[in-house]
Design a protein around this motif. Structure first.
Motif, PDB file in Angstrom:
ATOM      1  N   ASP A  23      46.303  97.264 -81.206  1.00  0.00           N
ATOM      2  CA  ASP A  23      46.926  96.567 -82.332  1.00  0.00           C
ATOM      3  C   ASP A  23      45.951  95.626 -83.051  1.00  0.00           C
ATOM      4  OD1 ASP A  23      46.724  94.807 -80.214  1.00  0.00           O
ATOM      5  OD2 ASP A  23      48.654  93.852 -80.602  1.00  0.00           O
ATOM      6  N   CYS A  24      44.649  95.846 -82.878  1.00  0.00           N
ATOM      7  CA  CYS A  24      43.689  94.932 -83.480  1.00  0.00           C
ATOM      8  C   CYS A  24      43.082  95.503 -84.763  1.00  0.00           C
ATOM      9  CB  CYS A  24      42.569  94.604 -82.488  1.00  0.00           C
ATOM     10  SG  CYS A  24      41.335  95.897 -82.292  1.00  0.00           S
ATOM     11  N   CYS A  81      40.846  83.778 -91.765  1.00  0.00           N
ATOM     12  CA  CYS A  81      41.314  84.221 -90.456  1.00  0.00           C
ATOM     13  C   CYS A  81      42.679  83.597 -90.176  1.00  0.00           C
ATOM     14  CB  CYS A  81      40.289  83.782 -89.413  1.00  0.00           C
ATOM     15  SG  CYS A  81      40.634  84.276 -87.746  1.00  0.00           S
ATOM     16  N   ASN A  82      43.676  84.422 -89.847  1.00  0.00           N
ATOM     17  CA  ASN A  82      45.002  83.873 -89.552  1.00  0.00           C
ATOM     18  C   ASN A  82      45.411  84.107 -88.096  1.00  0.00           C
ATOM     19  OD1 ASN A  82      45.465  86.586 -89.639  1.00  0.00           O
ATOM     20  ND2 ASN A  82      46.947  86.532 -91.299  1.00  0.00           N
ATOM     21  N   THR A  83      44.479  84.617 -87.311  1.00  0.00           N
ATOM     22  CA  THR A  83      44.717  84.813 -85.888  1.00  0.00           C
ATOM     23  C   THR A  83      43.381  84.634 -85.171  1.00  0.00           C
ATOM     24  OG1 THR A  83      45.601  86.333 -84.225  1.00  0.00           O
ATOM     25  CG2 THR A  83      44.341  87.317 -86.024  1.00  0.00           C
ATOM     26  N   LEU A  84      43.406  84.520 -83.866  1.00  0.00           N
ATOM     27  CA  LEU A  84      42.171  84.353 -83.115  1.00  0.00           C
ATOM     28  C   LEU A  84      41.297  85.590 -83.264  1.00  0.00           C
ATOM     29  CD1 LEU A  84      40.554  82.563 -81.204  1.00  0.00           C
ATOM     30  CD2 LEU A  84      41.731  83.673 -79.313  1.00  0.00           C
ATOM     31  N   ARG A  85      40.049  85.381 -83.620  1.00  0.00           N
ATOM     32  CA  ARG A  85      39.091  86.474 -83.823  1.00  0.00           C
ATOM     33  C   ARG A  85      38.013  86.383 -82.747  1.00  0.00           C
ATOM     34  NH1 ARG A  85      36.964  86.099 -89.497  1.00  0.00           N
ATOM     35  NH2 ARG A  85      38.934  87.096 -89.995  1.00  0.00           N
ATOM     36  N   HIS A  86      37.789  87.495 -82.051  1.00  0.00           N
ATOM     37  CA  HIS A  86      36.721  87.572 -81.059  1.00  0.00           C
ATOM     38  C   HIS A  86      35.515  88.230 -81.706  1.00  0.00           C
ATOM     39  CE1 HIS A  86      38.919  86.283 -77.474  1.00  0.00           C
ATOM     40  NE2 HIS A  86      39.964  86.767 -78.130  1.00  0.00           N
ATOM     41  N   ARG A 112      38.359  76.862 -84.048  1.00  0.00           N
ATOM     42  CA  ARG A 112      39.805  76.974 -84.239  1.00  0.00           C
ATOM     43  C   ARG A 112      40.235  78.439 -84.344  1.00  0.00           C
ATOM     44  NH1 ARG A 112      40.304  72.416 -86.887  1.00  0.00           N
ATOM     45  NH2 ARG A 112      39.309  73.216 -88.747  1.00  0.00           N
ATOM     46  N   CYS A 113      39.397  79.285 -84.898  1.00  0.00           N
ATOM     47  CA  CYS A 113      39.794  80.659 -85.192  1.00  0.00           C
ATOM     48  C   CYS A 113      38.910  81.717 -84.534  1.00  0.00           C
ATOM     49  CB  CYS A 113      39.791  80.844 -86.709  1.00  0.00           C
ATOM     50  SG  CYS A 113      40.601  82.316 -87.288  1.00  0.00           S
ATOM     51  N   HIS A 114      37.785  81.338 -83.945  1.00  0.00           N
ATOM     52  CA  HIS A 114      36.829  82.320 -83.432  1.00  0.00           C
ATOM     53  C   HIS A 114      36.408  82.023 -81.996  1.00  0.00           C
ATOM     54  CE1 HIS A 114      36.318  82.371 -87.822  1.00  0.00           C
ATOM     55  NE2 HIS A 114      36.074  83.650 -87.659  1.00  0.00           N
TER      56      HIS A 114
END
Length: 129
Positions: A23-24, A81-86, A112-114
């Motif tokens: 789902d990514c 970015c609206n979700t955690l990004r790896h 905050r996001c990465h």
């Protein structure tokens, strides 16, 4: 990065692509003295995008100059970015500005996001990444 280390990095990246959550969204950024995104925007993890990404990785060559990680990371971090990004960074570790890279990754708006994960290939890896 060249020779065996490049082949090891490519193999590791192909394995990583195959193991991404279904789902990514994902993208690939090649880097050296400059950088380039595979796609202009992140793509859904789907069979067609997987095949394109793996083909792209298999055709990669060590022809982009030095190991400049700062600029591609800055470009990634500027994408909303609206979700955690790896962010997975595959490198031979010959990074000359490790302190600046770590400083950028530690900034509150970035953290905050990465989440940045470094994967060192070969024996010459910088231990600070």
């Amino acid at each position: 990065m060249s020779g065996n280390r490049m082949e090891q990095a490519k193999a590791a990246l192909v394995l990583m692509i195959r193991q991404l959550p279904v789902d990514c969204k994902f993208n690939i950024v090649s880097f050296g003295s400059n950088h380039q995104f595979l796609w202009p925007a992140f793509r859904d993890y789907a069979q067609d995008s997987i095949e394109i990404a793996i083909g792209y990785v298999q055709r990669m060559m060590a022809n982009m100059g030095g190991t400049e990680i700062l600029s591609p990371l800055e470009a990634i971090f500027q994408i909303p970015c609206n979700t955690l990004r790896h962010v997975m960074v595959f490198t031979d570790g010959s990074v000359s500005n490790t302190h600046q890279v770590l400083e950028l990754c530690g900034l509150p708006p970035v953290r905050r996001c990465h989440r940045v994960h470094g994967v060192g290939i070969g024996q010459g890896c910088s231990t600070g990444l």
